[in-house]
Design an enzyme around this catalytic site. Sequence first.
Site, PDB file in Angstrom:
ATOM      1  N   GLY A 182       0.419  14.343  -2.561  1.00 56.29           N
ATOM      2  CA  GLY A 182       0.342  13.586  -1.221  1.00 56.29           C
ATOM      3  C   GLY A 182      -0.095  14.664  -0.123  1.00 56.29           C
ATOM      4  O   GLY A 182      -0.661  14.215   0.874  1.00 56.29           O
ATOM      5  N   ASP A 229       3.494  15.365   2.688  1.00 58.78           N
ATOM      6  CA  ASP A 229       2.948  14.356   3.754  1.00 58.78           C
ATOM      7  C   ASP A 229       4.095  13.465   4.473  1.00 58.78           C
ATOM      8  O   ASP A 229       3.960  13.125   5.476  1.00 58.78           O
ATOM      9  CB  ASP A 229       1.972  13.347   2.603  1.00 58.78           C
ATOM     10  CG  ASP A 229       2.957  13.121   1.273  1.00 58.78           C
ATOM     11  OD1 ASP A 229       3.894  13.417   1.241  1.00 58.78           O
ATOM     12  OD2 ASP A 229       2.536  12.090   0.514  1.00 58.78           O
ATOM     13  N   ASP A 249      11.070  11.441   3.422  1.00 55.79           N
ATOM     14  CA  ASP A 249      11.621   9.746   3.269  1.00 55.79           C
ATOM     15  C   ASP A 249      13.115  10.144   3.009  1.00 55.79           C
ATOM     16  O   ASP A 249      13.981  10.294   3.908  1.00 55.79           O
ATOM     17  CB  ASP A 249      10.821   9.251   2.137  1.00 55.79           C
ATOM     18  CG  ASP A 249      11.012   7.614   1.841  1.00 55.79           C
ATOM     19  OD1 ASP A 249      12.172   7.304   2.735  1.00 55.79           O
ATOM     20  OD2 ASP A 249      10.388   6.891   1.358  1.00 55.79           O
ATOM     21  N   LYS A 271      10.577   9.640   8.073  1.00 59.70           N
ATOM     22  CA  LYS A 271      11.094   8.238   8.062  1.00 59.70           C
ATOM     23  C   LYS A 271      12.698   8.355   8.044  1.00 59.70           C
ATOM     24  O   LYS A 271      13.332   8.200   7.056  1.00 59.70           O
ATOM     25  CB  LYS A 271      10.539   7.603   6.741  1.00 59.70           C
ATOM     26  CG  LYS A 271      10.650   6.118   6.653  1.00 59.70           C
ATOM     27  CD  LYS A 271      10.348   5.398   5.602  1.00 59.70           C
ATOM     28  CE  LYS A 271       8.606   5.384   5.208  1.00 59.70           C
ATOM     29  NZ  LYS A 271       8.549   4.624   3.953  1.00 59.70           N
ATOM     30  N   PHE A 323       6.331   0.480   4.093  1.00 61.87           N
ATOM     31  CA  PHE A 323       5.480   1.084   3.097  1.00 61.87           C
ATOM     32  C   PHE A 323       4.125   1.593   3.803  1.00 61.87           C
ATOM     33  O   PHE A 323       3.463   0.433   4.330  1.00 61.87           O
ATOM     34  CB  PHE A 323       5.463   0.170   1.908  1.00 61.87           C
ATOM     35  CG  PHE A 323       4.794   0.894   0.901  1.00 61.87           C
ATOM     36  CD1 PHE A 323       5.199   1.897   0.111  1.00 61.87           C
ATOM     37  CD2 PHE A 323       3.480   0.690   0.503  1.00 61.87           C
ATOM     38  CE1 PHE A 323       4.608   2.581  -0.919  1.00 61.87           C
ATOM     39  CE2 PHE A 323       2.655   1.275  -0.447  1.00 61.87           C
ATOM     40  CZ  PHE A 323       3.439   2.235  -1.419  1.00 61.87           C
ATOM     41  N   ARG A 359      -5.151   7.107  -1.337  1.00 62.01           N
ATOM     42  CA  ARG A 359      -5.222   8.393  -0.660  1.00 62.01           C
ATOM     43  C   ARG A 359      -6.229   8.600   0.144  1.00 62.01           C
ATOM     44  O   ARG A 359      -6.035   9.508   1.120  1.00 62.01           O
ATOM     45  CB  ARG A 359      -5.030   9.432  -1.806  1.00 62.01           C
ATOM     46  CG  ARG A 359      -3.662   9.479  -2.636  1.00 62.01           C
ATOM     47  CD  ARG A 359      -3.377  10.623  -3.284  1.00 62.01           C
ATOM     48  NE  ARG A 359      -2.551  10.457  -4.204  1.00 62.01           N
ATOM     49  CZ  ARG A 359      -1.214  10.770  -4.062  1.00 62.01           C
ATOM     50  NH1 ARG A 359      -0.851  11.312  -3.039  1.00 62.01           N
ATOM     51  NH2 ARG A 359      -0.230  10.799  -5.192  1.00 62.01           N
TER      52      ARG A 359
END
Length: 173
Positions: free
Chosen positions: A41, A97, A100, A128, A149, A162
């Site tokens: 990512g 990236d 979360d 997030k 998302f 991506r």
Amino acid sequence: MKKERILYSEEDIRMRVKEMAKEIDAYYEGREVLVIGLLRGCFIFCSDLVRAMDSKMEIDFMTTSSYENKFSSSGEVKVLNDLRTDVKGRDVLIVDDIIDTGHTLETVHKAIHAMEPASVKCAVMLDKPSRREVDFSADFVGFTIDDVFIVGYGLNYGPYFRNKPYIYTYEED
């Protein structure tokens, strides 16, 4: 029908990455940094970030997985490919990236810390916080986002999306 809703444009991202690079350069002023990108990512963000930085650096990568082509993290972090570089006594910047649940960065941070670096910091493009399951935060953050998302700019769903130069979500038409 679903359509893309852009959250951060290519220009928004470019400007924020340059700002982050300046923040990170200021933190590491006069020191060499070992940048460790978490694949897959981070590859676009990490590339843009290190090219915007002036610090003397070495770059290495780890491949981790916790999503396994799903919408949310499984909570189980797998290290698929480890570092080739010795981190002992070095200033380390982990680049990912998104943070979360926090499981991936917490796991990697602990593993790197056990290798006795001089310091360990983390930089992420997206944070997030509403999804956090562990008490872990990144030191340098591009944007803080709600619980949606997102894909693009290195972020994927399955093996796709991506390559988009912006970050977006889908909404019902």
